[in-house]
Design a protein around this motif. Structure first.
Motif, PDB file in Angstrom:
ATOM      1  N   LEU A  12       0.840  -1.053   0.236  1.00 21.42           N
ATOM      2  CA  LEU A  12      -0.031  -0.125  -0.186  1.00 21.42           C
ATOM      3  C   LEU A  12       0.634   1.141  -0.040  1.00 21.42           C
ATOM      4  CD1 LEU A  12      -2.757  -1.022   2.379  1.00 21.42           C
ATOM      5  CD2 LEU A  12      -3.195  -0.816   0.198  1.00 21.42           C
ATOM      6  N   LEU A  52      -9.593  -2.197   2.977  1.00 17.50           N
ATOM      7  CA  LEU A  52      -9.034  -2.334   1.866  1.00 17.50           C
ATOM      8  C   LEU A  52      -9.465  -1.914   0.631  1.00 17.50           C
ATOM      9  CD1 LEU A  52      -7.271  -5.939   2.497  1.00 17.50           C
ATOM     10  CD2 LEU A  52      -5.929  -3.584   2.545  1.00 17.50           C
ATOM     11  N   SER A  56      -7.851   0.801  -1.838  1.00 21.98           N
ATOM     12  CA  SER A  56      -7.640   0.650  -3.097  1.00 21.98           C
ATOM     13  C   SER A  56      -8.423   1.439  -3.898  1.00 21.98           C
ATOM     14  CB  SER A  56      -7.673  -0.894  -3.437  1.00 21.98           C
ATOM     15  OG  SER A  56      -9.292  -1.305  -3.509  1.00 21.98           O
ATOM     16  N   ASP A  57      -9.428   2.081  -3.590  1.00 20.63           N
ATOM     17  CA  ASP A  57     -10.265   2.787  -4.554  1.00 20.63           C
ATOM     18  C   ASP A  57      -9.559   4.214  -4.490  1.00 20.63           C
ATOM     19  OD1 ASP A  57     -12.288   0.998  -5.340  1.00 20.63           O
ATOM     20  OD2 ASP A  57     -13.631   1.997  -3.933  1.00 20.63           O
ATOM     21  N   VAL A  61      -6.178   1.739  -7.512  1.00 16.78           N
ATOM     22  CA  VAL A  61      -5.677   0.471  -7.882  1.00 16.78           C
ATOM     23  C   VAL A  61      -6.554  -0.735  -7.703  1.00 16.78           C
ATOM     24  CG1 VAL A  61      -3.574  -0.827  -7.413  1.00 16.78           C
ATOM     25  CG2 VAL A  61      -3.364   1.554  -7.579  1.00 16.78           C
ATOM     26  N   MET A  63      -8.036  -3.818  -6.043  1.00 15.33           N
ATOM     27  CA  MET A  63      -7.598  -4.612  -4.848  1.00 15.33           C
ATOM     28  C   MET A  63      -7.027  -5.943  -5.318  1.00 15.33           C
ATOM     29  SD  MET A  63      -9.454  -5.894  -1.425  1.00 15.33           S
ATOM     30  CE  MET A  63     -10.902  -5.319  -1.948  1.00 15.33           C
ATOM     31  N   LEU A  66      -3.313  -5.226  -5.745  1.00 14.20           N
ATOM     32  CA  LEU A  66      -2.597  -5.150  -4.615  1.00 14.20           C
ATOM     33  C   LEU A  66      -2.436  -6.511  -3.970  1.00 14.20           C
ATOM     34  CD1 LEU A  66      -4.700  -2.197  -2.980  1.00 14.20           C
ATOM     35  CD2 LEU A  66      -2.237  -2.046  -3.963  1.00 14.20           C
TER      36      LEU A  66
END
Length: 103
Positions: A12, A52, A56-57, A61, A63, A66
């Motif tokens: 992250l 998460l 991620s939003d 990116v 999820m 990631l």
């Protein structure tokens, strides 16, 4: 073996820094406190799947990307662990003789 929360935090942080964003930018967009996000990035807190998704939003990116990166890191660590457990191959005939059981 790595710890999941540590690897996830590293992924992250790297994603955020690659984008040139600050903790404040992401915490605001993800609607999570700056302190909590910092703890997640440092591997001190476990992030829920909902958190998460928000992070991620905010990073824009997926999820899955990631988690794939985290998975790749674990695969690398597992491969290194396997190599470390492999027996040493003798470099010389004497080392080979010394490694053989005595009768």
């Amino acid at each position: 073996m790595p710890i999941l929360r540590t690897e996830l935090g590293d992924v992250l942080r790297e994603a955020r820094l690659t984008q040139g964003k600050t903790l404040r930018d992401i915490s605001s967009a993800a609607r999570v406190s700056l302190g909590y996000l910092s703890e997640v990035e440092r591997g001190q807190k476990e992030a829920s799947s909902e958190l998460l998704a928000s992070i991620s939003d905010a990073l824009d990116v997926p999820m899955s990307d990631l988690l794939r990166e985290v998975s790749d890191r674990f695969a690398t660590a597992e491969a290194l662990e396997e190599v470390a457990m492999m027996p040493m191959i003798p470099d010389t005939a004497q080392e080979l003789l010394d490694s053989m059981p005595r009768r």
